[in-house]
Design an enzyme around this catalytic site. Structure first.
Site, short mmCIF file in Angstrom:
data_model
loop_
_atom_site.label_atom_id
_atom_site.label_comp_id
_atom_site.label_asym_id
_atom_site.label_seq_id
_atom_site.Cartn_x
_atom_site.Cartn_y
_atom_site.Cartn_z
NE ARG A 1 7.25 0.71 4.85
CZ ARG A 1 6.04 0.17 4.80
NH1 ARG A 1 5.91 -1.10 4.47
NH2 ARG A 1 4.96 0.88 5.06
CG HIS B 1 3.73 3.94 8.59
ND1 HIS B 1 3.91 4.69 7.44
CD2 HIS B 1 3.25 2.73 8.17
CE1 HIS B 1 3.57 3.96 6.39
NE2 HIS B 1 3.17 2.77 6.81
CE LYS C 1 27.33 -2.96 -6.91
NZ LYS C 1 27.44 -1.89 -7.91
NE ARG D 1 -1.54 -2.19 2.87
CZ ARG D 1 -1.63 -3.47 2.48
NH1 ARG D 1 -2.66 -3.88 1.83
NH2 ARG D 1 -0.66 -4.34 2.78
CB THR D 2 3.49 2.53 2.24
OG1 THR D 2 2.77 2.04 3.38
CG2 THR D 2 4.09 3.87 2.57
N1 CP Z 1 -0.04 -0.04 5.93
C1 CP Z 1 1.13 -0.31 5.33
O1 CP Z 1 2.17 0.28 5.65
O2 CP Z 1 1.06 -1.25 4.35
P1 CP Z 1 2.27 -1.74 3.46
O3 CP Z 1 3.28 -2.40 4.38
O4 CP Z 1 1.68 -2.68 2.46
O5 CP Z 1 2.89 -0.53 2.83
#
Ligand code: CP
Length: 318
Positions: free
Chosen positions: A101, A129, A80, A51-52
């Site tokens: 991320r 998040h 590397k 999703r993110t």
């Molecule tokens: N909610 C969320 O962070 O989903 P993903 O890990 O799929 O990005």
């Protein structure tokens, strides 16, 4: 931070949160606005995501930007031995903003400190998040008509769940009452309970999860027990199925109550809940597009006026 990075939700004021919600509402009316024409957004995912990443990339594409990036650090020069600093400096040469991320807590803050362009934290370990929190706040606002004075029940992995940590911090502006429902192994960490006490936020901790408990909730925020955060897999096995929400448990739920979940789910919401009017997690995921469009515009210095102006220029397109 010298640039307009979004590293932690704790930096956003009540006014800023409401401003971003208003901007997201504009994008919900029309997500196709070419106001980022000529811009490049980099998505650097050192951890898996559906999703993110896809909603950030959709957000950028629908605004006319182009997207570069990776979904697997093994295919980059970090395998590397290139440092995160060098990676960020390189990508900062190519892109106007970086969505990242990372599995390490604090990686987003570090990246924002060395980056020449804004960094958006798309999740750093068990820490934060913030873009998820913006879409959660947007979902709460859209379904409840307010963010103020709500009863928010958080269920499941409250120890490692960065989404509940971020949401808790953001809600400090809105006088919530929290219920933390978790087994002792996954209880809300002490630092977040101290945070609640510092900000005068009421909270109750318990392990029971049943129809009567659920009857008090405006928002039931379910979470997945995150296997990837456990070093002891036996410990994971002991707690992974401790709370499973079933449709039969919703008989006493308030009419306004909505079930949120950052997703992905594993076992914690039975499939028979999906058809229940309280279920909102798929709409919540869709709201990620609008909230992330607002975040990208904001870190790049585009304002609500810019968005509204573009709407006037191009008319409303479906
Ligand atoms: N909610 C969320 O962070 O989903 P993903 O890990 O799929 O990005």
């Amino acid at each position: 931070m010298m640039n307009h990075s979004l590293v932690t939700i704790a930096n956003l004021s009540r006014d800023k949160i409401m401003y971003l919600i208003t901007m997201a509402q504009e994008f919900e009316k029309n997500p196709n606005r070419k106001i980022l024409d000529g811009r490049i957004i980099a998505t650097l995912f050192f951890e898996p995501s559906t999703r993110t990443r896809l909603s950030f990339e959709t957000a950028a594409n629908r605004l006319g930007a182009r997207v570069i990036g990776f979904t697997d650090p093994k295919v980059t020069s970090s395998s590397k031995g290139e440092t995160l600093k060098d990676t960020i400096l390189m990508v900062g040469n190519y892109a106007d903003a970086i969505v990242m991320r990372h599995y390490l807590e604090g990686a987003a803050l570090y990246a924002s400190e060395v980056s020449p362009v804004p960094v958006i934290n798309a999740g750093d370990g068990a820490n934060q998040h913030p873009s998820q929190t913006m879409l959660d706040l947007y979902s709460i606002y859209q379904t409840q008509g307010t963010l103020d004075n709500l009863n928010i029940y958080m269920v499941g992995d409250l120890k490692y769940g960065r989404t509940v940590h971020s949401l808790l911090m953001a809600m400090r502006h809105f006088n919530p009452t929290f219920h933390f429902i978790a087994p002792p192994e996954l209880a809300m960490p002490e630092e977040y309970k101290i945070y609640c006490r510092e900000y005068g936020i009421q909270y109750v901790e318990h392990e029971e999860f049943n129809e009567d408990v659920i009857s008090g909730a405006d928002i039931l925020y379910m979470t997945r027990v995150q296997r990837e955060r456990f070093t002891d897999l036996m410990a994971y096995e002991r707690v992974k199925d401790v709370y499973i929400l079933k449709a039969s448990m919703l008989g006493k739920a308030r009419e306004n109550m909505k079930i949120l979940h950052p997703l992905p789910r594993v076992n914690e919401i039975a499939y028979d809940v999906d058809a229940d009017p309280h279920a909102y997690y798929f709409e919540q995921a869709r709201n990620g597009l609008y909230a992330r469009q607002a975040i990208i515009c904001d870190v790049l210095g585009l304002t609500l006026e810019d968005v509204l102006e573009d709407g006037k220029k191009h008319g409303r397109q479906a």
